[in-house]
Design a protein around this motif. Structure first.
Motif, PDB file in Angstrom:
ATOM      1  N   ARG A  25       0.829  -1.216   0.000  1.00  0.00           N
ATOM      2  CA  ARG A  25       0.000   0.000   0.000  1.00  0.00           C
ATOM      3  C   ARG A  25       0.861   1.263   0.000  1.00  0.00           C
ATOM      4  NH1 ARG A  25      -4.645  -0.333   4.541  1.00  0.00           N
ATOM      5  NH2 ARG A  25      -3.017  -1.411   5.735  1.00  0.00           N
ATOM      6  N   GLU A  26       1.895   1.259   0.813  1.00  0.00           N
ATOM      7  CA  GLU A  26       2.728   2.444   0.904  1.00  0.00           C
ATOM      8  C   GLU A  26       3.533   2.670  -0.374  1.00  0.00           C
ATOM      9  OE1 GLU A  26       5.032   1.705   4.367  1.00  0.00           O
ATOM     10  OE2 GLU A  26       3.307   1.833   5.733  1.00  0.00           O
ATOM     11  N   TYR A  85       2.775   1.805  -3.484  1.00  0.00           N
ATOM     12  CA  TYR A  85       1.961   2.201  -4.636  1.00  0.00           C
ATOM     13  C   TYR A  85       0.875   3.226  -4.292  1.00  0.00           C
ATOM     14  CZ  TYR A  85       4.173  -1.578  -7.230  1.00  0.00           C
ATOM     15  OH  TYR A  85       5.092  -2.404  -7.862  1.00  0.00           O
ATOM     16  N   GLN A  86       0.713   3.520  -3.002  1.00  0.00           N
ATOM     17  CA  GLN A  86      -0.327   4.467  -2.572  1.00  0.00           C
ATOM     18  C   GLN A  86      -1.699   4.030  -3.090  1.00  0.00           C
ATOM     19  OE1 GLN A  86       0.183   7.431  -0.419  1.00  0.00           O
ATOM     20  NE2 GLN A  86       1.841   5.941  -0.079  1.00  0.00           N
TER      21      GLN A  86
END
Length: 207
Positions: free
Chosen positions: A67-68, A70-71
């Protein structure tokens, strides 16, 4: 539309990358985030979201890193929304007491069976509790594919001896939600090789 099965971590949990020409959906990033990132970069894909079939530790280990990097948001059923941050519920406290998993909350909490569209990907969601209370199966009708998590396997079904597991509920989930799908539906399970609904209806000794 293409898909790839990537077993990750000590339990070889299947992560799936479902992709079109440019974008992709990530299912259950269980471990080894760099392995996933390398694959995605090699294919020149842009991830849109992470879909979780459930929140056991072996299915969520790389979630925050992905998640972090690729946002992108994560989706989970409301019955297991709190599991991401609770090592006792996600099982990591029991199996990895020196490194329990406390993850960020999911950006999207699913509250019911519904249609879910993300980019060019359109899923039908089935609530399939039994292995865990918030287990979800994602059905991609246009490709005849079902991402079943740990609900249904090749010649087997999910274990029900973990917190919130219920054997009778699991069998009902499979019978009422999954077996009615077409025989040629490809079942992409959380562990082991893929199978089909037709094969499991005929040969699965647990059904």
């Amino acid at each position: 539309m293409k898909w790839n099965q990537i077993p990750l971590g000590p339990l070889q949990t299947n992560c799936y990358i479902l992709s079109d020409d440019q974008t992709c959906i990530i299912f259950d990033p269980g471990e080894e985030p760099q392995k996933l990132i390398q694959y995605i970069q090699t294919k020149k894909l842009q991830p849109l979201a992470v879909l979780l079939t459930h929140a056991h530790f072996d299915h969520i280990g790389a979630l925050d890193a992905i998640r972090e990097h690729y946002q992108i948001p994560a989706y989970i059923h409301q019955r297991e929304a709190k599991w991401l941050s609770d090592p006792a519920l996600n099982g990591s406290q029991r199996w990895f007491p020196d490194s329990p998993m406390r993850l960020k909350p999911a950006e999207h909490v699913l509250t019911s069976e519904q249609e879910l569209t993300i980019g060019s990907f359109h899923f039908q969601l089935f609530e399939t509790p039994g292995h865990s209370p918030g287990s979800i199966s994602y059905y991609l009708k246009e490709k005849g594919m079902l991402f079943s998590g740990d609900v249904l396997f090749l010649n087997s079904i999910g274990r029900t001896d973990l917190p919130g597991g219920n054997h009778d509920e699991l069998l009902q989930s499979i019978e009422n939600k999954l077996l009615p799908l077409p025989d040629d539906t490809i079942v992409c399970p959380g562990h082991g090789p893929v199978t089909t609904i037709g094969d499991e209806r005929v040969s699965n000794p647990f059904l």
